[in-house]
Design a protein around this motif. Structure first.
Motif, PDB file in Angstrom:
ATOM      1  N   ALA A 154       0.532  -1.339   0.075  1.00  0.00           N
ATOM      2  CA  ALA A 154      -0.075  -0.070  -0.033  1.00  0.00           C
ATOM      3  C   ALA A 154       1.010   1.431  -0.240  1.00  0.00           C
ATOM      4  O   ALA A 154       0.252   2.853  -0.619  1.00  0.00           O
ATOM      5  CB  ALA A 154      -0.862  -0.077   1.352  1.00  0.00           C
ATOM      6  N   LYS A 155       2.219   1.552   0.773  1.00  0.00           N
ATOM      7  CA  LYS A 155       2.858   2.300   1.207  1.00  0.00           C
ATOM      8  C   LYS A 155       3.686   2.782  -0.533  1.00  0.00           C
ATOM      9  O   LYS A 155       3.430   3.721  -1.071  1.00  0.00           O
ATOM     10  CB  LYS A 155       4.316   1.743   2.270  1.00  0.00           C
ATOM     11  CG  LYS A 155       5.296   2.977   1.852  1.00  0.00           C
ATOM     12  CD  LYS A 155       4.999   4.506   2.320  1.00  0.00           C
ATOM     13  CE  LYS A 155       4.485   4.461   3.794  1.00  0.00           C
ATOM     14  NZ  LYS A 155       3.747   5.558   4.168  1.00  0.00           N
ATOM     15  N   VAL A 156       4.084   1.477  -1.289  1.00  0.00           N
ATOM     16  CA  VAL A 156       4.934   1.916  -3.063  1.00  0.00           C
ATOM     17  C   VAL A 156       3.907   2.523  -3.917  1.00  0.00           C
ATOM     18  O   VAL A 156       3.757   3.188  -4.314  1.00  0.00           O
ATOM     19  CB  VAL A 156       5.528   0.245  -2.875  1.00  0.00           C
ATOM     20  CG1 VAL A 156       5.737   0.389  -4.573  1.00  0.00           C
ATOM     21  CG2 VAL A 156       6.494   0.307  -2.354  1.00  0.00           C
ATOM     22  N   VAL A 157       2.584   2.049  -3.868  1.00  0.00           N
ATOM     23  CA  VAL A 157       0.593   2.152  -4.642  1.00  0.00           C
ATOM     24  C   VAL A 157       1.135   3.858  -3.999  1.00  0.00           C
ATOM     25  O   VAL A 157       0.616   4.054  -5.423  1.00  0.00           O
ATOM     26  CB  VAL A 157       0.349   1.163  -4.734  1.00  0.00           C
ATOM     27  CG1 VAL A 157      -0.676   1.404  -5.343  1.00  0.00           C
ATOM     28  CG2 VAL A 157       0.464  -0.470  -4.984  1.00  0.00           C
ATOM     29  N   GLY A 158       0.885   3.931  -2.821  1.00  0.00           N
ATOM     30  CA  GLY A 158       0.105   5.360  -2.085  1.00  0.00           C
ATOM     31  C   GLY A 158       1.561   5.960  -2.691  1.00  0.00           C
ATOM     32  O   GLY A 158       1.070   6.992  -3.103  1.00  0.00           O
ATOM     33  N   GLU A 159       2.054   5.817  -2.956  1.00  0.00           N
ATOM     34  CA  GLU A 159       3.494   6.722  -3.456  1.00  0.00           C
ATOM     35  C   GLU A 159       3.885   7.028  -4.672  1.00  0.00           C
ATOM     36  O   GLU A 159       4.678   7.280  -4.798  1.00  0.00           O
ATOM     37  CB  GLU A 159       4.187   6.462  -2.343  1.00  0.00           C
ATOM     38  CG  GLU A 159       4.122   6.940  -0.797  1.00  0.00           C
ATOM     39  CD  GLU A 159       5.655   6.465   0.037  1.00  0.00           C
ATOM     40  OE1 GLU A 159       6.726   6.296  -0.878  1.00  0.00           O
ATOM     41  OE2 GLU A 159       5.606   7.250   1.029  1.00  0.00           O
ATOM     42  N   LEU A 160       3.443   5.881  -6.016  1.00  0.00           N
ATOM     43  CA  LEU A 160       3.885   6.315  -6.923  1.00  0.00           C
ATOM     44  C   LEU A 160       3.523   7.362  -7.930  1.00  0.00           C
ATOM     45  O   LEU A 160       4.347   8.360  -8.060  1.00  0.00           O
ATOM     46  CB  LEU A 160       3.094   5.446  -7.811  1.00  0.00           C
ATOM     47  CG  LEU A 160       3.285   3.137  -7.233  1.00  0.00           C
ATOM     48  CD1 LEU A 160       2.648   2.514  -8.396  1.00  0.00           C
ATOM     49  CD2 LEU A 160       4.933   3.244  -7.799  1.00  0.00           C
ATOM     50  N   PHE A 161       2.472   8.084  -7.550  1.00  0.00           N
ATOM     51  CA  PHE A 161       1.998   9.085  -7.456  1.00  0.00           C
ATOM     52  C   PHE A 161       3.372  10.200  -7.471  1.00  0.00           C
ATOM     53  O   PHE A 161       4.237  11.647  -7.922  1.00  0.00           O
ATOM     54  CB  PHE A 161       0.616  10.270  -7.078  1.00  0.00           C
ATOM     55  CG  PHE A 161       0.885  11.150  -8.190  1.00  0.00           C
ATOM     56  CD1 PHE A 161      -0.094  11.255  -8.994  1.00  0.00           C
ATOM     57  CD2 PHE A 161       0.670  12.970  -6.942  1.00  0.00           C
ATOM     58  CE1 PHE A 161       0.200  12.954 -10.094  1.00  0.00           C
ATOM     59  CE2 PHE A 161       0.450  14.438  -7.832  1.00  0.00           C
ATOM     60  CZ  PHE A 161      -0.286  13.960  -9.039  1.00  0.00           C
ATOM     61  N   ILE A 162       4.192  10.683  -5.733  1.00  0.00           N
ATOM     62  CA  ILE A 162       4.933  10.982  -5.573  1.00  0.00           C
ATOM     63  C   ILE A 162       6.050  11.068  -6.762  1.00  0.00           C
ATOM     64  O   ILE A 162       7.334  11.636  -6.984  1.00  0.00           O
ATOM     65  CB  ILE A 162       5.057  11.452  -4.214  1.00  0.00           C
ATOM     66  CG1 ILE A 162       4.018  11.244  -3.888  1.00  0.00           C
ATOM     67  CG2 ILE A 162       6.118  11.193  -4.048  1.00  0.00           C
ATOM     68  CD1 ILE A 162       4.428  10.550  -2.266  1.00  0.00           C
ATOM     69  N   LEU A 163       6.717   8.925  -6.670  1.00  0.00           N
ATOM     70  CA  LEU A 163       7.267   9.235  -8.052  1.00  0.00           C
ATOM     71  C   LEU A 163       7.634   9.243  -9.174  1.00  0.00           C
ATOM     72  O   LEU A 163       8.433  10.245  -9.648  1.00  0.00           O
ATOM     73  CB  LEU A 163       7.189   7.603  -7.928  1.00  0.00           C
ATOM     74  CG  LEU A 163       8.156   7.093  -8.785  1.00  0.00           C
ATOM     75  CD1 LEU A 163       9.588   6.813  -7.791  1.00  0.00           C
ATOM     76  CD2 LEU A 163       8.048   5.105  -9.154  1.00  0.00           C
ATOM     77  N   LEU A 164       6.133  10.096  -9.738  1.00  0.00           N
ATOM     78  CA  LEU A 164       6.163  10.334 -11.450  1.00  0.00           C
ATOM     79  C   LEU A 164       6.189  12.348 -11.504  1.00  0.00           C
ATOM     80  O   LEU A 164       7.044  12.614 -12.254  1.00  0.00           O
ATOM     81  CB  LEU A 164       4.444  10.515 -11.149  1.00  0.00           C
ATOM     82  CG  LEU A 164       4.390  10.932 -12.411  1.00  0.00           C
ATOM     83  CD1 LEU A 164       4.815  10.034 -14.138  1.00  0.00           C
ATOM     84  CD2 LEU A 164       2.398  10.674 -13.505  1.00  0.00           C
ATOM     85  N   GLN A 165       5.990  11.935  -9.652  1.00  0.00           N
ATOM     86  CA  GLN A 165       5.855  13.897  -9.814  1.00  0.00           C
ATOM     87  C   GLN A 165       8.311  14.311  -9.913  1.00  0.00           C
ATOM     88  O   GLN A 165       8.357  15.091 -10.167  1.00  0.00           O
ATOM     89  CB  GLN A 165       5.730  14.391  -8.261  1.00  0.00           C
ATOM     90  CG  GLN A 165       4.394  14.688  -8.241  1.00  0.00           C
ATOM     91  CD  GLN A 165       3.865  15.069  -7.324  1.00  0.00           C
ATOM     92  OE1 GLN A 165       3.875  14.640  -6.255  1.00  0.00           O
ATOM     93  NE2 GLN A 165       2.594  16.255  -7.008  1.00  0.00           N
ATOM     94  N   GLU A 166       8.549  13.882  -9.514  1.00  0.00           N
ATOM     95  CA  GLU A 166       9.477  13.096  -9.107  1.00  0.00           C
ATOM     96  C   GLU A 166      10.475  12.955 -10.028  1.00  0.00           C
ATOM     97  O   GLU A 166      11.800  13.412 -10.374  1.00  0.00           O
ATOM     98  CB  GLU A 166      10.249  12.390  -7.782  1.00  0.00           C
ATOM     99  CG  GLU A 166      10.156  13.111  -6.431  1.00  0.00           C
ATOM    100  CD  GLU A 166      10.697  13.931  -5.594  1.00  0.00           C
ATOM    101  OE1 GLU A 166      11.703  14.161  -6.295  1.00  0.00           O
ATOM    102  OE2 GLU A 166       9.992  14.114  -4.731  1.00  0.00           O
ATOM    103  N   ILE A 167       9.990  11.957 -10.962  1.00  0.00           N
ATOM    104  CA  ILE A 167      10.330  11.592 -12.280  1.00  0.00           C
ATOM    105  C   ILE A 167      10.709  13.735 -12.947  1.00  0.00           C
ATOM    106  O   ILE A 167      11.408  13.724 -13.844  1.00  0.00           O
ATOM    107  CB  ILE A 167      10.086  10.798 -12.672  1.00  0.00           C
ATOM    108  CG1 ILE A 167      10.361   9.481 -11.923  1.00  0.00           C
ATOM    109  CG2 ILE A 167      10.376  10.711 -14.186  1.00  0.00           C
ATOM    110  CD1 ILE A 167       9.470   8.173 -12.725  1.00  0.00           C
TER     111      ILE A 167
END
Length: 188
Positions: A154-167
């Motif tokens: 849940a943590k990883v999937v929940g932070e995928l949008f943050i990952l996209l923003q960082e990219i």
């Protein structure tokens, strides 16, 4: 008309020029910082957001941050892109492999496919001169994921949008079009 010998010499000359320029093109590309065009990231933004929002409902750990300042501590821009590439690779190879996640989250298949294509076509050349710092930061993230256990999904999937923003903020460039003034993203 040209004689057959003249055409043969011309063709061989073209091959010689192409062959001699190939090593310089390869070396320039391998030392380049990777770049992802912004429009590619914008196209998937809504799916990443919906997926992350859905997963955050299941994430009970509000203290732990996987994709945050610690992940990029002590790195320059090229190092940040390298770290993001390695994080995506880790997520795709471990956490996001779970079959029950695909049943639980409707956009996960699309997001995983997008991340795989992003890695293969746009981030495969991401590298850094200081792999020691970068790899330490990546190792800390992996330790956090391991410590979270099953809750890491849940943590990883929940932070995928943050990952996209960082990219987007660390690795993207505005789209380049032929005839556009300036250099192509490959030339940077």
């Amino acid at each position: 008309m040209y004689s057959l010998a003249s055409v043969a010499v011309l063709v061989l000359g073209c091959f010689a020029v192409l062959g001699s320029s190939a090593p310089s093109l390869k070396s320039r590309r391998s030392s380049a910082v990777c770049h992802v065009e912004e429009h590619l990231l914008r196209q998937m933004r809504h799916k990443f957001h919906a997926l992350s929002k859905d997963a955050q409902k299941h994430d009970e750990d509000t203290e732990t941050r996987l994709v945050g300042k610690d992940l990029f501590r002590g790195l320059e821009k090229s190092g940040s892109c390298y770290v993001l590439k390695e994080v995506i690779d880790f997520y795709l190879g471990t956490v996001l492999q779970s079959d029950h996640l695909h049943a639980k989250y409707s956009h996960l298949s699309d997001v995983k496919e997008f991340l795989a294509v992003l890695m293969k076509r746009h981030m495969s050349d991401c590298d850094t001169e200081d792999k020691t710092k970068a790899n330490k930061n990546i190792e800390r993230l992996k330790q956090k994921v391991e410590k979270l256990g099953k809750a890491s999904e849940a943590k990883v999937v929940g932070e995928l949008f943050i990952l996209l923003q960082e990219i987007t903020s660390r690795c993207s460039t505005p789209g380049w079009k032929p005839g556009h003034q300036g250099k192509s993203p490959i030339d940077n």
